[in-house]
Design a protein around this motif. Sequence first.
Motif, PDB file in Angstrom:
ATOM      1  N   ARG A 362       0.845  -1.207   0.000  1.00  0.00           N
ATOM      2  CA  ARG A 362       0.000   0.000   0.000  1.00  0.00           C
ATOM      3  C   ARG A 362       0.879   1.256   0.000  1.00  0.00           C
ATOM      4  NH1 ARG A 362      -3.362  -1.201   3.697  1.00  0.00           N
ATOM      5  NH2 ARG A 362      -5.263  -1.281   2.474  1.00  0.00           N
ATOM      6  N   LEU A 363       1.910   1.266   0.822  1.00  0.00           N
ATOM      7  CA  LEU A 363       2.789   2.426   0.885  1.00  0.00           C
ATOM      8  C   LEU A 363       3.503   2.664  -0.445  1.00  0.00           C
ATOM      9  CD1 LEU A 363       4.330   1.941   4.443  1.00  0.00           C
ATOM     10  CD2 LEU A 363       2.990   3.914   3.695  1.00  0.00           C
ATOM     11  N   VAL A 364       3.962   1.577  -1.075  1.00  0.00           N
ATOM     12  CA  VAL A 364       4.633   1.721  -2.366  1.00  0.00           C
ATOM     13  C   VAL A 364       3.665   2.274  -3.413  1.00  0.00           C
ATOM     14  CG1 VAL A 364       5.693   0.450  -4.284  1.00  0.00           C
ATOM     15  CG2 VAL A 364       6.395  -0.032  -1.927  1.00  0.00           C
ATOM     16  N   GLY A 365       2.418   1.778  -3.393  1.00  0.00           N
ATOM     17  CA  GLY A 365       1.427   2.283  -4.338  1.00  0.00           C
ATOM     18  C   GLY A 365       1.161   3.776  -4.144  1.00  0.00           C
ATOM     19  N   ILE A 366       1.018   4.188  -2.878  1.00  0.00           N
ATOM     20  CA  ILE A 366       0.806   5.605  -2.575  1.00  0.00           C
ATOM     21  C   ILE A 366       2.019   6.425  -2.989  1.00  0.00           C
ATOM     22  CG2 ILE A 366       0.581   7.255  -0.669  1.00  0.00           C
ATOM     23  CD1 ILE A 366      -1.196   5.175   0.736  1.00  0.00           C
ATOM     24  N   TYR A 367       3.182   5.890  -2.694  1.00  0.00           N
ATOM     25  CA  TYR A 367       4.449   6.573  -3.031  1.00  0.00           C
ATOM     26  C   TYR A 367       4.524   6.860  -4.528  1.00  0.00           C
ATOM     27  CZ  TYR A 367       9.574   6.747  -3.778  1.00  0.00           C
ATOM     28  OH  TYR A 367      10.852   7.085  -4.159  1.00  0.00           O
ATOM     29  N   LYS A 368       4.160   5.864  -5.341  1.00  0.00           N
ATOM     30  CA  LYS A 368       4.251   6.037  -6.802  1.00  0.00           C
ATOM     31  C   LYS A 368       3.170   6.983  -7.319  1.00  0.00           C
ATOM     32  CE  LYS A 368       5.478   2.225  -9.110  1.00  0.00           C
ATOM     33  NZ  LYS A 368       5.570   0.812  -9.539  1.00  0.00           N
ATOM     34  N   ASP A 369       2.051   7.054  -6.592  1.00  0.00           N
ATOM     35  CA  ASP A 369       0.999   7.997  -6.988  1.00  0.00           C
ATOM     36  C   ASP A 369       1.347   9.433  -6.593  1.00  0.00           C
ATOM     37  OD1 ASP A 369      -0.543   6.021  -8.099  1.00  0.00           O
ATOM     38  OD2 ASP A 369      -1.778   5.722  -6.309  1.00  0.00           O
ATOM     39  N   VAL A 370       1.934   9.574  -5.410  1.00  0.00           N
ATOM     40  CA  VAL A 370       2.156  10.905  -4.838  1.00  0.00           C
ATOM     41  C   VAL A 370       3.466  11.532  -5.289  1.00  0.00           C
ATOM     42  CG1 VAL A 370       2.476  12.125  -2.624  1.00  0.00           C
ATOM     43  CG2 VAL A 370       0.695  10.395  -2.848  1.00  0.00           C
ATOM     44  N   VAL A 371       4.401  10.705  -5.775  1.00  0.00           N
ATOM     45  CA  VAL A 371       5.740  11.207  -6.076  1.00  0.00           C
ATOM     46  C   VAL A 371       5.714  12.344  -7.100  1.00  0.00           C
ATOM     47  CG1 VAL A 371       6.299   9.613  -7.953  1.00  0.00           C
ATOM     48  CG2 VAL A 371       8.125  10.449  -6.457  1.00  0.00           C
ATOM     49  N   HIS A 372       4.692  12.369  -7.934  1.00  0.00           N
ATOM     50  CA  HIS A 372       4.589  13.469  -8.899  1.00  0.00           C
ATOM     51  C   HIS A 372       4.306  14.789  -8.184  1.00  0.00           C
ATOM     52  CE1 HIS A 372       3.928   9.866 -11.374  1.00  0.00           C
ATOM     53  NE2 HIS A 372       4.391  10.587 -12.383  1.00  0.00           N
ATOM     54  N   LYS A 373       3.606  14.714  -7.039  1.00  0.00           N
ATOM     55  CA  LYS A 373       3.323  15.927  -6.264  1.00  0.00           C
ATOM     56  C   LYS A 373       4.508  16.328  -5.392  1.00  0.00           C
ATOM     57  CE  LYS A 373      -1.596  14.776  -5.815  1.00  0.00           C
ATOM     58  NZ  LYS A 373      -2.684  14.464  -4.858  1.00  0.00           N
ATOM     59  N   THR A 374       5.262  15.320  -4.908  1.00  0.00           N
ATOM     60  CA  THR A 374       6.365  15.646  -3.996  1.00  0.00           C
ATOM     61  C   THR A 374       7.474  16.405  -4.706  1.00  0.00           C
ATOM     62  OG1 THR A 374       7.569  13.574  -4.406  1.00  0.00           O
ATOM     63  CG2 THR A 374       5.902  13.552  -2.643  1.00  0.00           C
ATOM     64  N   GLY A 375       7.641  16.131  -5.993  1.00  0.00           N
ATOM     65  CA  GLY A 375       8.700  16.820  -6.733  1.00  0.00           C
ATOM     66  C   GLY A 375      10.076  16.242  -6.475  1.00  0.00           C
ATOM     67  N   GLY A 376      10.158  15.130  -5.780  1.00  0.00           N
ATOM     68  CA  GLY A 376      11.460  14.523  -5.502  1.00  0.00           C
ATOM     69  C   GLY A 376      11.318  13.359  -4.539  1.00  0.00           C
ATOM     70  N   TYR A 377      12.438  12.846  -4.085  1.00  0.00           N
ATOM     71  CA  TYR A 377      12.460  11.674  -3.212  1.00  0.00           C
ATOM     72  C   TYR A 377      12.246  12.053  -1.754  1.00  0.00           C
ATOM     73  CZ  TYR A 377      14.092   9.354  -7.393  1.00  0.00           C
ATOM     74  OH  TYR A 377      14.167   8.846  -8.658  1.00  0.00           O
ATOM     75  N   LEU A 378      11.870  11.054  -0.950  1.00  0.00           N
ATOM     76  CA  LEU A 378      11.573  11.292   0.465  1.00  0.00           C
ATOM     77  C   LEU A 378      12.835  11.473   1.291  1.00  0.00           C
ATOM     78  CD1 LEU A 378       8.841   8.530   1.045  1.00  0.00           C
ATOM     79  CD2 LEU A 378       8.509  10.901   0.307  1.00  0.00           C
ATOM     80  N   THR A 379      13.922  10.833   0.854  1.00  0.00           N
ATOM     81  CA  THR A 379      15.146  10.821   1.656  1.00  0.00           C
ATOM     82  C   THR A 379      16.364  11.079   0.772  1.00  0.00           C
ATOM     83  OG1 THR A 379      15.633   8.460   1.372  1.00  0.00           O
ATOM     84  CG2 THR A 379      14.091   9.054   3.124  1.00  0.00           C
ATOM     85  N   GLU A 380      17.458  11.447   1.430  1.00  0.00           N
ATOM     86  CA  GLU A 380      18.735  11.589   0.736  1.00  0.00           C
ATOM     87  C   GLU A 380      19.863  11.347   1.724  1.00  0.00           C
ATOM     88  OE1 GLU A 380      21.110  14.515  -2.374  1.00  0.00           O
ATOM     89  OE2 GLU A 380      19.477  15.343  -1.168  1.00  0.00           O
ATOM     90  N   ASN A 381      20.617  10.285   1.500  1.00  0.00           N
ATOM     91  CA  ASN A 381      21.767   9.944   2.339  1.00  0.00           C
ATOM     92  C   ASN A 381      21.409   9.835   3.822  1.00  0.00           C
ATOM     93  OD1 ASN A 381      23.476  10.038   0.065  1.00  0.00           O
ATOM     94  ND2 ASN A 381      23.741  12.252   0.312  1.00  0.00           N
ATOM     95  N   GLY A 382      20.179   9.412   4.115  1.00  0.00           N
ATOM     96  CA  GLY A 382      19.777   9.233   5.504  1.00  0.00           C
ATOM     97  C   GLY A 382      19.096  10.436   6.126  1.00  0.00           C
ATOM     98  N   PHE A 383      18.819  11.450   5.359  1.00  0.00           N
ATOM     99  CA  PHE A 383      18.130  12.641   5.849  1.00  0.00           C
ATOM    100  C   PHE A 383      16.744  12.698   5.219  1.00  0.00           C
ATOM    101  CE2 PHE A 383      22.615  13.339   6.332  1.00  0.00           C
ATOM    102  CZ  PHE A 383      22.737  13.986   7.561  1.00  0.00           C
ATOM    103  N   VAL A 384      15.739  13.077   6.006  1.00  0.00           N
ATOM    104  CA  VAL A 384      14.338  12.979   5.601  1.00  0.00           C
ATOM    105  C   VAL A 384      13.805  14.331   5.148  1.00  0.00           C
ATOM    106  CG1 VAL A 384      12.033  12.257   6.332  1.00  0.00           C
ATOM    107  CG2 VAL A 384      14.045  11.162   7.329  1.00  0.00           C
TER     108      VAL A 384
END
Length: 792
Positions: A362-384
């Motif tokens: 479910r989280l992966v499905g939401i992630y792939k749907d919402v990622v267009h709105k986020t404009g980028g990834y949730l994390t980078e090198n361990g920072f949120v």
Amino acid sequence: MGVPAFFRWLSRKYPSIIVHCLEEKAKEYNGIKIPVDTSKPNPNEVEFDILYLDMNGIIHPCTHPEDKPAPKNEDEMMVAIFEYIDRLFNIVRPRRVLYMAIDGVAPRAKMNQQRSRRFRASKEGVELVEEKNKMREEVIQRGGYLPPEGIKERFDSNCITPGTEFMDNLAKCLRYYVADRLTNDPGWRNITVFLSDASVPGEGEHKIMDFIRRQRAQPNHDPNTHHCLCGADADLIMLGLATHEPNFTIIREEFKPNKPRPCALCGQMGHEIKDCQGLAREKQGEHDEFADTVPVSEQEFIFIRLSVLREYLERELTMASLPFPFNFERSVDDWVFMCFFVGNDFLPHLPSLEIREGAIDRLVGIYKDVVHKTGGYLTENGFVNLERVELIMQAVGVAEDNIFKKRKDDDVRAHNRYSSNDMDNRGVKRKAEDSDSEPEPEDNVRLWEEGWKQRYYKTKFDVDATDDEFRKKVVKSYVEGLCWVLRYYYQGCASWKWYFPFHYAPFASDFKDIKGMFSDFEKGTKPFKPLEQLMGVFPAASGNFLPPTWRALMTDPESSIIDFYPDDFAIDLNGKKYAWQGVALLPFVDERRLRAALADVYTDLSPEEVRRNSLGSDVVFVGKSHPLCDFIRELYFAESHEATEIPAELCHGIQGILNLDEDPILPDKPVESPIPTLRDISSNNAIGIKFKDPQYDDGFVFKAVVLPGAKIPNKVLKPGDWEQSNRGPWRPQLGFNPNRQQAHLGQSAFRKLKGGQYSNAPPPRNYQQGNYRPSQRDHYPQNQCEFYTFQE
């Protein structure tokens, strides 16, 4: 990782990640045992460079096994640990490094889980003794037979904690073991051995990860190093992915559910203590009357290939038409992060996210749907990036009401199925006393009914749900926790003192305006000392491992911290069925009050206790034929005793800082055996010296990327391998037990004899042709069965 179901879910969804280990066995000729030559090529047709051992996963099953007789004393425990390591070394056959890491003092965030486990272990131990005494009396009154009770003292597994005499002795025994193998085993001849014992702060797996991260940052690191990590915790899978090393494998014992265990009263198999009838077993020989009755079967091992898991994830996470470039490595880090929401060792899981309900899908499905709105990834090198995480949480929050209602509906349907199958072979309903079912715990929260959020906060936190400030406080702590956990996995411990100060998590829908809830952690925090940690995680019943005046603080009614050590405590099942799944409602330890109380008893420590309460160093060992041996020997005989860097060319590019050991193991200096049954090493070939990982510059950040020069392993998945992972969430499965001759729910598979026959019983009554699909086929010669699974 606090997710018992995670590995089961992962192995079902991505079955090709698992392969069984081939293990060469020692041979025997004319009564003489010929050991395996581990210097020969690996029979698994893969050569590993480094074997890492998360030692606590070895220590526990060797000291108090569940499926075979327990060792009679501490010496036997140490020998069992040696033999276990030997088996792993034989299977993996590392060519460069063996790294053994024992849990040291943990961050405060972990100590709360350790406290819960140790209090539970003590409580369960007392309850088991009481139950055994009660049942023994009942059986004897009925005229039953029971073997006489031995005087053997119950092994308190709580001693497997930094600072105890047991852990100190284990470190000494492992030094002897390493010296013996470097001297006598040809497979160890050119191995560099690192031992990080319990005196070195940090959890074992995170000390290993810190070693990997720091070596990756060195200019001479080989980007094609093949790593193999041993351990049963699910978080090792996440940690392995987080290294972004392309060649990473995990070895663990094969999981076999419902393994038979002996009755704790009579020692025989086939029943539990509550059903013990006190029947004398048949004698197998003249002196067999009181012999151990537990059949001993050697546990087999499996490899979990993270390179194959990366193949699966690449297929699953790749997204087209993004407003930014797709980066697979970044998406892997986001997947690791999302898994934290379903459970980890530091935070309770969100109420609406359960592994068995397909929460990760479910989280992966939401992630792939919402990622267009986020404009980028949730994390980078361990920072949120909290602003983007909030979008994910709000999407989960919208579905929470339906998730809770569906969970209730599924539970009702499953209960009804179980009830309909609770018949004997004549179709007659079994009597209540014949059923193993227990009454369902009362659920006062009723998440499936209107007003669930109000009831949850009132029941779990004793506050009104309209108290927005309190809810924000819980969410803020949880957000801090998410940032802490991810940093812990990718950069190391950001704070030794931070912890989540609640027993329960907030709802996904509570994650509002979280962007500004976290900035950074307090700098310069330090770990507890070992005896201080013991005071923070031990119940009073384990106080015998502490100095007398420290122990008194746990039991004296006038103690200023007596409230930290309740004699009994409630366990909230929190919607679960078994007590071990519930939440132990223990008071949190106030660090300032604890330190203030200990200040008055520190002067009572003996010199030996002061030594055990100090923090130690890793030790590195090599044999005489290793290129590093002469270099280390010269350091011991040099006039200057300053810290010295390892020349990278002498140790496969591995770097670090060496310091002289106060009581070193040296070549040609005999090594005394700490175990009476094992001989001294008279002609020792090993040398040991203190080791410290390379130090980072201020502001250094571990880069979560595949290193330049790394060769990505060839892909192994075929088109048919994707079918399993694309079936969606796993649902309750139909099991067929030939022995009971009826269908029932709850098992993962039914057995079909080769040739298509269903044992001597008919097929399940609701069997329909075409509903059964082969799972990964594991063949077991002892019963000639294939395993299949059923999905509704």
